[in-house]
Motif scaffolding. Structure first.
Motif, PDB file in Angstrom:
ATOM      1  N   ASP A 156       0.816  -1.228   0.000  1.00 52.15           N
ATOM      2  CA  ASP A 156       0.000   0.000   0.000  1.00 52.15           C
ATOM      3  C   ASP A 156       0.845   1.272   0.000  1.00 52.15           C
ATOM      4  N   GLN A 157       2.106   1.142  -0.409  1.00 49.58           N
ATOM      5  CA  GLN A 157       2.983   2.328  -0.426  1.00 49.58           C
ATOM      6  C   GLN A 157       4.018   2.189  -1.534  1.00 49.58           C
ATOM      7  N   ILE A 158       4.259   3.292  -2.243  1.00 48.76           N
ATOM      8  CA  ILE A 158       5.356   3.367  -3.206  1.00 48.76           C
ATOM      9  C   ILE A 158       6.410   4.307  -2.646  1.00 48.76           C
ATOM     10  N   ILE A 159       7.677   3.896  -2.768  1.00 42.12           N
ATOM     11  CA  ILE A 159       8.810   4.668  -2.264  1.00 42.12           C
ATOM     12  C   ILE A 159       9.742   4.937  -3.437  1.00 42.12           C
ATOM     13  N   ILE A 160      10.103   6.194  -3.632  1.00 39.89           N
ATOM     14  CA  ILE A 160      10.878   6.607  -4.805  1.00 39.89           C
ATOM     15  C   ILE A 160      12.170   7.287  -4.358  1.00 39.89           C
ATOM     16  N   PHE A 161      13.278   6.871  -4.960  1.00 37.68           N
ATOM     17  CA  PHE A 161      14.584   7.496  -4.737  1.00 37.68           C
ATOM     18  C   PHE A 161      15.001   8.146  -6.060  1.00 37.68           C
ATOM     19  N   PRO A 162      14.710   9.427  -6.262  1.00 37.87           N
ATOM     20  CA  PRO A 162      14.922  10.030  -7.592  1.00 37.87           C
ATOM     21  C   PRO A 162      16.380  10.200  -7.982  1.00 37.87           C
ATOM     22  N   ASP A 163      17.297  10.236  -6.992  1.00 41.62           N
ATOM     23  CA  ASP A 163      18.699  10.584  -7.280  1.00 41.62           C
ATOM     24  C   ASP A 163      19.597   9.794  -6.344  1.00 41.62           C
ATOM     25  N   PHE A 164      19.663   8.485  -6.546  1.00 47.13           N
ATOM     26  CA  PHE A 164      20.371   7.594  -5.629  1.00 47.13           C
ATOM     27  C   PHE A 164      21.873   7.666  -5.907  1.00 47.13           C
ATOM     28  N   ILE A 165      22.519   8.695  -5.332  1.00 49.55           N
ATOM     29  CA  ILE A 165      23.942   8.930  -5.584  1.00 49.55           C
ATOM     30  C   ILE A 165      24.479   9.876  -4.519  1.00 49.55           C
ATOM     31  N   ASN A 166      25.774   9.808  -4.239  1.00 52.38           N
ATOM     32  CA  ASN A 166      26.394  10.788  -3.343  1.00 52.38           C
ATOM     33  C   ASN A 166      26.415  12.147  -4.020  1.00 52.38           C
ATOM     34  N   ARG A 167      26.043  13.188  -3.278  1.00 54.99           N
ATOM     35  CA  ARG A 167      25.985  14.543  -3.823  1.00 54.99           C
ATOM     36  C   ARG A 167      26.809  15.494  -2.965  1.00 54.99           C
ATOM     37  N   THR A 168      27.312  16.540  -3.591  1.00 58.34           N
ATOM     38  CA  THR A 168      27.992  17.620  -2.872  1.00 58.34           C
ATOM     39  C   THR A 168      27.265  18.942  -3.029  1.00 58.34           C
ATOM     40  N   ALA A 169      26.250  18.968  -3.876  1.00 56.93           N
ATOM     41  CA  ALA A 169      25.458  20.185  -4.104  1.00 56.93           C
ATOM     42  C   ALA A 169      24.019  19.788  -4.367  1.00 56.93           C
ATOM     43  N   ASP A 170      23.112  20.741  -4.180  1.00 52.71           N
ATOM     44  CA  ASP A 170      21.705  20.483  -4.458  1.00 52.71           C
ATOM     45  C   ASP A 170      21.503  20.181  -5.942  1.00 52.71           C
ATOM     46  N   ASP A 171      20.508  19.369  -6.227  1.00 49.94           N
ATOM     47  CA  ASP A 171      20.158  19.078  -7.609  1.00 49.94           C
ATOM     48  C   ASP A 171      18.644  18.948  -7.710  1.00 49.94           C
ATOM     49  N   ILE A 172      18.127  19.264  -8.882  1.00 48.21           N
ATOM     50  CA  ILE A 172      16.685  19.185  -9.125  1.00 48.21           C
ATOM     51  C   ILE A 172      16.396  17.998 -10.035  1.00 48.21           C
ATOM     52  N   ILE A 173      15.448  17.172  -9.635  1.00 48.58           N
ATOM     53  CA  ILE A 173      15.006  16.046 -10.453  1.00 48.58           C
ATOM     54  C   ILE A 173      13.503  16.172 -10.659  1.00 48.58           C
ATOM     55  N   TYR A 174      13.062  16.086 -11.905  1.00 51.26           N
ATOM     56  CA  TYR A 174      11.636  16.051 -12.213  1.00 51.26           C
ATOM     57  C   TYR A 174      11.263  14.611 -12.583  1.00 51.26           C
ATOM     58  N   PHE A 175      10.079  14.185 -12.173  1.00 47.20           N
ATOM     59  CA  PHE A 175       9.596  12.878 -12.597  1.00 47.20           C
ATOM     60  C   PHE A 175       8.090  12.934 -12.801  1.00 47.20           C
ATOM     61  N   ASP A 176       7.582  11.944 -13.556  1.00 47.29           N
ATOM     62  CA  ASP A 176       6.181  12.020 -13.974  1.00 47.29           C
ATOM     63  C   ASP A 176       5.745  10.679 -14.550  1.00 47.29           C
ATOM     64  N   ASN A 177       4.421  10.538 -14.712  1.00 47.94           N
ATOM     65  CA  ASN A 177       3.807   9.441 -15.475  1.00 47.94           C
ATOM     66  C   ASN A 177       4.340   8.067 -15.074  1.00 47.94           C
ATOM     67  N   ILE A 178       4.122   7.699 -13.803  1.00 49.48           N
ATOM     68  CA  ILE A 178       4.483   6.375 -13.321  1.00 49.48           C
ATOM     69  C   ILE A 178       3.361   5.420 -13.711  1.00 49.48           C
ATOM     70  N   THR A 179       3.685   4.423 -14.520  1.00 50.16           N
ATOM     71  CA  THR A 179       2.704   3.454 -14.982  1.00 50.16           C
ATOM     72  C   THR A 179       3.184   2.056 -14.652  1.00 50.16           C
ATOM     73  N   PHE A 180       2.266   1.087 -14.770  1.00 50.75           N
ATOM     74  CA  PHE A 180       2.561  -0.285 -14.400  1.00 50.75           C
ATOM     75  C   PHE A 180       2.158  -1.198 -15.552  1.00 50.75           C
ATOM     76  N   GLY A 181       3.066  -2.055 -15.970  1.00 53.45           N
ATOM     77  CA  GLY A 181       2.832  -2.927 -17.111  1.00 53.45           C
ATOM     78  C   GLY A 181       3.671  -2.494 -18.288  1.00 53.45           C
TER      79      GLY A 181
END
Length: 421
Positions: A156-181
């Motif tokens: 009953d829960q979806i968990i998303i890691f948009p930027d799974f990496i070591n960072r030294t500065a802020d970053d912006i990630i856009y995501f959309d249209n999660i579908t199944f199948g």
């Protein structure tokens, strides 16, 4: 197209599981009004629903999700939907195990997704990296291997890691249209130029890694801004990339051109056209320059099939190298090469065809070299010319069809087919 995808996914959800999808972040859709908890991201800035920053590419949605990854945040900073609502309750099955998400990122990094039960139980996240930057890309994450394991029912829960990496500065990630199948493929038409946000849905295989980047050598015959970088791993003879295209019809035009940049000479580049029925056709042409752009031509005049729905490119077909090699390509065009008019093409004559012994080639410009290739691109004979015509003894060749690759002193290249009887 978007309405069609939405309808199909909703029908699938109705008959197979009570899952709220697609997650499209549109007003009246799923995701925009959900409760999203951001975690392990320094001060945990809230997920934002914003105007699509680039509606010109494959994603023309009005609104998308914006995740600000803090430089001080953990590599696994992410967000999760609320238990007991939002995505609904569902089991992981073959109908929904393939999860598709559109991402727009400024760098290459993993995108991770996992699902959890009401008590927080979960299988480990699965991560897939994007291959394109500064444009929308559709990536798919396959959970098929988790079907039937523990903590894959009553989710009953979806968990998303948009930027799974070591960072030294802020970053912006856009995501959309999660579908199944299985998603509908992102098909685009020729020419493939990579400009203006054009983004084929690349599917690499046998270790190939394909990425759209800024042209690293904007000189010579290709000064365009964006090109494809293709990395072929060591000892991989058949590493390539496939992508769907709008229907290609070669009823009239039968010759394709492709700009290539190779660190090695005499490397066969293979262009394969694929049909849904399995009636495929392929041609290979050998590179002649190193560390510079050149235009290769692929003649499909002898192809029996006239329509195709996908393209595969091998940058070093059937060649094994002890080291990784990085190639670049651009401007896949049916017909005259991009930027070349009919008046710029060389008048060239090849005769007799078929031939039993002597093949003569004459042209209106100075020929630097003539290479004879097999249809798979193997170079079996080379002749330095430095004039407008020459003859080659092909009497020792086996019976069959060959390619005469003519390299002109001004850098142009043309290919012609001939038959040895």
């Amino acid at each position: 197209m978007k309405k069609t995808i939405t309808f199909l996914v909703l029908m699938l959800a109705y008959v197979g599981f009570s899952q709220n999808a697609p997650i499209d972040f549109e007003a009246g859709g799923q995701g925009a009004n959900w409760t999203w908890n951001v975690f392990e991201n320094a001060d945990n800035p809230a997920l934002e629903i914003v105007t699509n920053p680039d509606p010109s590419g494959i994603n023309q949605s009005a609104t998308v999700a914006k995740f600000t990854a803090r430089g001080a945040g953990a590599p696994y900073a992410g967000l999760e939907s609320q238990h007991g609502g939002n995505i609904g309750t569902f089991d992981l099955t073959s109908d929904n195990a393939l999860v598709n998400i559109m991402v727009y990122k400024t760098k290459i990094s993993d995108v991770g997704i996992k699902f959890a039960t009401p008590t927080g139980g979960a299988q480990a996240e699965i991560k897939v990296a994007n291959t394109l930057i500064n444009q929308w890309e559709l990536i798919s994450i396959d959970f098929t291997g988790y079907i039937g394991l523990g903590e894959t029912t009553g989710l009953d829960q979806i968990i998303i890691f948009p930027d799974f990496i070591n960072r030294t500065a802020d970053d912006i990630i856009y995501f959309d249209n999660i579908t199944f199948g299985i998603p509908l493929p992102n098909t685009i038409g020729l020419p493939i130029t990579l400009e203006g946000g054009q983004a084929p849905a690349f599917l690499d295989f046998n270790g190939s890694a394909t990425l759209a980047i800024a042209n690293p050598d904007a000189s010579g015959s290709n000064t365009t801004a964006t090109v494809i970088q293709n990395t072929v791993p060591a000892n991989a003879a058949f590493a390539g990339v496939n992508f769907p295209v709008n229907n290609i019809d070669i009823t009239t035009e039968k010759v394709f051109s492709l700009s290539v940049w190779s660190p090695l000479s005499n490397i066969p580049v293979l262009l394969k056209l694929e049909n849904a029925s399995g009636a495929n056709s392929e041609r290979a042409v050998t590179t002649t320059t190193t560390n510079a752009w050149e235009t290769l031509s692929f003649d499909f005049s002898e192809a029996g099939q006239l329509t195709y729905q996908s393209v595969t490119i091998f940058m070093n077909f059937n060649v094994t190298d002890a080291a990784d090699q990085v190639y670049y390509w651009d401007n896949l065009e049916l017909g005259d090469p991009l930027g070349v008019s009919g008046n710029d093409l060389v008048n060239i004559t090849l005769y007799p065809n078929p031939t039993t012994s002597i093949l003569s080639i004459e042209a209106s410009q100075e020929i630097a070299m003539i290479q004879i290739l097999t249809l798979l691109g193997q170079n079996i004979s080379s002749l330095e010319v430095n004039t407008t015509g020459s003859s080659i003894d092909v009497s020792q060749f086996k019976t069959g069809m060959y390619i005469a690759k003519v390299l002109f002193s001004n850098g142009n290249v043309q290919t012609l087919n001939f038959i040895k009887e």
